[in-house]
Design a protein around this motif. Structure first.
Motif, mmCIF file in Angstrom:
data_model
loop_
_atom_site.group_PDB
_atom_site.id
_atom_site.type_symbol
_atom_site.label_atom_id
_atom_site.label_comp_id
_atom_site.label_asym_id
_atom_site.label_seq_id
_atom_site.Cartn_x
_atom_site.Cartn_y
_atom_site.Cartn_z
ATOM 1 N N LEU A 89 0.828 -1.208 0.000
ATOM 2 C CA LEU A 89 0.000 0.000 0.000
ATOM 3 C C LEU A 89 0.858 1.252 0.000
ATOM 4 C CD1 LEU A 89 -2.892 -0.806 2.500
ATOM 5 C CD2 LEU A 89 -3.071 -0.461 0.030
ATOM 6 N N ASN A 90 1.947 1.231 0.744
ATOM 7 C CA ASN A 90 2.810 2.407 0.785
ATOM 8 C C ASN A 90 3.431 2.687 -0.579
ATOM 9 O OD1 ASN A 90 2.346 3.184 3.427
ATOM 10 N ND2 ASN A 90 3.895 1.802 4.248
ATOM 11 N N ALA A 91 3.713 1.639 -1.334
ATOM 12 C CA ALA A 91 4.209 1.839 -2.694
ATOM 13 C C ALA A 91 3.114 2.378 -3.606
ATOM 14 C CB ALA A 91 4.758 0.520 -3.240
ATOM 15 N N LEU A 92 1.892 1.869 -3.443
ATOM 16 C CA LEU A 92 0.773 2.298 -4.281
ATOM 17 C C LEU A 92 0.323 3.719 -3.966
ATOM 18 C CD1 LEU A 92 -1.266 -1.019 -4.121
ATOM 19 C CD2 LEU A 92 -0.361 0.011 -6.218
ATOM 20 N N ALA A 93 0.499 4.137 -2.710
ATOM 21 C CA ALA A 93 0.026 5.469 -2.309
ATOM 22 C C ALA A 93 0.705 6.571 -3.108
ATOM 23 C CB ALA A 93 0.254 5.679 -0.816
ATOM 24 N N GLY A 94 1.945 6.333 -3.534
ATOM 25 C CA GLY A 94 2.643 7.329 -4.335
ATOM 26 C C GLY A 94 2.080 7.465 -5.735
ATOM 27 N N GLN A 95 1.298 6.482 -6.153
ATOM 28 C CA GLN A 95 0.731 6.498 -7.504
ATOM 29 C C GLN A 95 -0.729 6.921 -7.512
ATOM 30 O OE1 GLN A 95 1.829 2.846 -9.802
ATOM 31 N NE2 GLN A 95 2.778 2.215 -7.860
ATOM 32 N N TYR A 96 -1.362 6.920 -6.348
ATOM 33 C CA TYR A 96 -2.785 7.258 -6.272
ATOM 34 C C TYR A 96 -3.022 8.099 -5.014
ATOM 35 C CZ TYR A 96 -7.892 6.605 -6.431
ATOM 36 O OH TYR A 96 -9.259 6.799 -6.487
ATOM 37 N N PRO A 97 -3.023 9.424 -5.134
ATOM 38 C CA PRO A 97 -3.089 10.312 -3.973
ATOM 39 C C PRO A 97 -4.313 10.094 -3.071
ATOM 40 C CG PRO A 97 -2.454 11.528 -5.919
ATOM 41 C CD PRO A 97 -2.850 10.172 -6.386
ATOM 42 N N ALA A 98 -5.414 9.555 -3.634
ATOM 43 C CA ALA A 98 -6.604 9.327 -2.813
ATOM 44 C C ALA A 98 -6.425 8.182 -1.836
ATOM 45 C CB ALA A 98 -7.809 9.037 -3.717
ATOM 46 N N LEU A 99 -5.371 7.394 -1.995
ATOM 47 C CA LEU A 99 -5.121 6.239 -1.135
ATOM 48 C C LEU A 99 -4.461 6.719 0.150
ATOM 49 C CD1 LEU A 99 -5.303 3.165 -0.914
ATOM 50 C CD2 LEU A 99 -3.067 3.031 -2.040
ATOM 51 N N LYS A 100 -5.289 6.935 1.173
ATOM 52 C CA LYS A 100 -4.830 7.458 2.460
ATOM 53 C C LYS A 100 -5.458 6.660 3.597
ATOM 54 C CE LYS A 100 -4.685 12.189 0.605
ATOM 55 N NZ LYS A 100 -5.256 13.551 0.732
ATOM 56 N N PRO A 101 -4.797 6.596 4.742
ATOM 57 C CA PRO A 101 -5.351 5.830 5.869
ATOM 58 C C PRO A 101 -6.725 6.292 6.331
ATOM 59 C CG PRO A 101 -3.024 6.251 6.227
ATOM 60 C CD PRO A 101 -3.418 7.054 5.019
ATOM 61 N N ASP A 102 -7.030 7.586 6.166
ATOM 62 C CA ASP A 102 -8.324 8.080 6.625
ATOM 63 C C ASP A 102 -9.408 7.973 5.549
ATOM 64 O OD1 ASP A 102 -7.436 10.052 4.924
ATOM 65 O OD2 ASP A 102 -7.717 11.708 6.339
ATOM 66 N N ALA A 103 -9.082 7.333 4.423
ATOM 67 C CA ALA A 103 -10.064 7.189 3.344
ATOM 68 C C ALA A 103 -10.192 5.741 2.884
ATOM 69 C CB ALA A 103 -9.665 8.073 2.167
ATOM 70 N N ILE A 104 -9.850 4.794 3.752
ATOM 71 C CA ILE A 104 -9.812 3.389 3.356
ATOM 72 C C ILE A 104 -11.162 2.906 2.852
ATOM 73 C CG2 ILE A 104 -9.539 1.029 4.214
ATOM 74 C CD1 ILE A 104 -7.283 2.062 5.998
ATOM 75 N N GLU A 105 -12.205 3.112 3.639
ATOM 76 C CA GLU A 105 -13.513 2.592 3.232
ATOM 77 C C GLU A 105 -14.049 3.314 2.009
ATOM 78 O OE1 GLU A 105 -16.368 1.946 6.280
ATOM 79 O OE2 GLU A 105 -15.009 0.708 7.486
ATOM 80 N N THR A 106 -13.761 4.593 1.883
ATOM 81 C CA THR A 106 -14.193 5.341 0.700
ATOM 82 C C THR A 106 -13.560 4.767 -0.554
ATOM 83 O OG1 THR A 106 -14.487 7.376 1.985
ATOM 84 C CG2 THR A 106 -14.207 7.613 -0.394
ATOM 85 N N VAL A 107 -12.268 4.459 -0.492
ATOM 86 C CA VAL A 107 -11.574 3.887 -1.650
ATOM 87 C C VAL A 107 -12.108 2.492 -1.958
ATOM 88 C CG1 VAL A 107 -9.346 3.119 -2.539
ATOM 89 C CG2 VAL A 107 -9.501 5.274 -1.275
ATOM 90 N N ALA A 153 -12.956 4.154 -9.326
ATOM 91 C CA ALA A 153 -12.362 5.482 -9.479
ATOM 92 C C ALA A 153 -10.844 5.416 -9.564
ATOM 93 C CB ALA A 153 -12.770 6.380 -8.313
ATOM 94 N N ALA A 154 -10.256 4.305 -9.145
ATOM 95 C CA ALA A 154 -8.799 4.162 -9.187
ATOM 96 C C ALA A 154 -8.333 3.915 -10.612
ATOM 97 C CB ALA A 154 -8.361 3.016 -8.281
ATOM 98 N N PRO A 155 -7.185 4.448 -10.984
ATOM 99 C CA PRO A 155 -6.659 4.212 -12.340
ATOM 100 C C PRO A 155 -6.466 2.720 -12.612
ATOM 101 C CG PRO A 155 -5.429 5.952 -11.229
ATOM 102 C CD PRO A 155 -6.307 5.332 -10.191
ATOM 103 N N ASP A 156 -6.610 2.333 -13.872
ATOM 104 C CA ASP A 156 -6.471 0.926 -14.241
ATOM 105 C C ASP A 156 -5.139 0.340 -13.791
ATOM 106 O OD1 ASP A 156 -8.923 1.110 -15.458
ATOM 107 O OD2 ASP A 156 -8.152 1.230 -17.503
ATOM 108 N N ALA A 157 -4.092 1.137 -13.849
ATOM 109 C CA ALA A 157 -2.749 0.634 -13.555
ATOM 110 C C ALA A 157 -2.575 0.204 -12.105
ATOM 111 C CB ALA A 157 -1.708 1.695 -13.908
ATOM 112 N N VAL A 158 -3.366 0.758 -11.195
ATOM 113 C CA VAL A 158 -3.195 0.449 -9.773
ATOM 114 C C VAL A 158 -4.428 -0.195 -9.145
ATOM 115 C CG1 VAL A 158 -1.472 2.263 -9.426
ATOM 116 C CG2 VAL A 158 -3.905 2.772 -9.064
ATOM 117 N N ARG A 159 -5.504 -0.327 -9.907
ATOM 118 C CA ARG A 159 -6.762 -0.779 -9.305
ATOM 119 C C ARG A 159 -6.660 -2.176 -8.702
ATOM 120 N NH1 ARG A 159 -10.564 -0.537 -13.507
ATOM 121 N NH2 ARG A 159 -10.487 1.725 -13.202
ATOM 122 N N THR A 160 -6.066 -3.107 -9.421
ATOM 123 C CA THR A 160 -5.956 -4.464 -8.886
ATOM 124 C C THR A 160 -5.075 -4.494 -7.642
ATOM 125 O OG1 THR A 160 -6.310 -5.473 -11.054
ATOM 126 C CG2 THR A 160 -5.219 -6.821 -9.392
ATOM 127 N N GLY A 161 -3.979 -3.755 -7.677
ATOM 128 C CA GLY A 161 -3.114 -3.694 -6.504
ATOM 129 C C GLY A 161 -3.814 -3.114 -5.291
#
Length: 238
Positions: free
Chosen positions: A72-90, A96-104
């Motif tokens: 997750l820490n690696a993915l967070a640099g590629q998708y700014p919405a990926l934050k600890p306080d937004a887990i359930e929203t994501v 809404a996540a880009p195709d390149a990171v959605r599966t990860g």
């Protein structure tokens, strides 16, 4: 995780078991730096014995959950919405996540959320049976607690390969038993909330139960903290 993999990791678990209880949860390397952290489970790894052994808990938390956090820490640099306080929203808006990171994100954020829930629902010291509000809802949805337990056991046993079985409050605010594959969870499918869930990946039980998943699930019922489950139910119903 196969048997060879489990035995390979045994040495790390044995090291933790040799330490004083108060130190055991502190002897693990934190995942790669980033916004997500691997928190202690909140109790000693051996606290769930004889139902779930300390070696399994150590490996499961430090290695498996830790890997999801590192990823997750690696993915967070590629998708700014990926934050600890937004887990359930994501999780509820994976499209809404880009195709390149959605599966990860699906695999690793799902794995992180699922395991945080799993450690919490097994916290020692809570009620040993559902409180009045949750018990009434279970009886209304399934007939009685015995029938509910059979449904969850069937969902856990019937999940082919790796995954989870859950008691959820669905989008219509009704209790339901569901199963998800891999590290998917019911929030991804629109559930209002999760009451409890059991991990049926092999790494959750193989060291003690080998291929006897049914025995593991039967033993797992002894670890459920119904105070936590009741609080989850109330949150999901609001």
């Amino acid at each position: 995780m196969n048997r060879r993999h489990a035995l390979k990791m045994f040495g790390t678990a044995a090291l933790g078991a040799a330490l004083p209880v108060a130190a055991r949860q502190r002897v693990f390397a934190q995942p790669a730096s980033g916004p997500f952290t691997l928190a202690p489970i909140g109790y000693a790894y051996e606290a769930l014995e004889p139902h779930i052994d300390a070696q399994t808990m150590t490996i499961h938390h430090q290695r498996h959950h830790g890997a999801y956090v590192s990823n997750l820490n690696a993915l967070a640099g590629q998708y700014p919405a990926l934050k600890p306080d937004a887990i359930e929203t994501v999780l509820r808006n994976l499209q809404a996540a880009p195709d390149a990171v959605r599966t990860g994100i699906r695999n690793n954020l799902g794995g992180h959320w699922n395991h945080v829930h799993f450690w919490d629902i097994m916290t020692p010291g809570g009620a040993k049976e559902p409180g009045t509000e949750l018990a009434t809802a279970i009886n209304g949805a399934f007939g009685d607690f015995g029938q509910f337990r059979q449904r969850l056991n069937a969902a856990a046993g019937g999940r082919f390969g790796s995954g989870w079985a859950w008691l959820v409050v669905d989008k219509d605010r009704k209790l339901a038993v569901v199963s998800t594959a891999n590290q998917d969870n019911p929030l991804m499918d629109g559930a209002n909330g999760v009451v409890l869930g059991v991990d049926v990946w092999e790494h959750a039980y193989y060291l003690k139960y080998q291929n006897r998943r049914a025995d593991y699930v039967t033993a797992w019922w002894n670890t459920v903290n119904w105070t936590k489950a009741g609080a989850n139910y109330q949150r999901a119903m609001t």
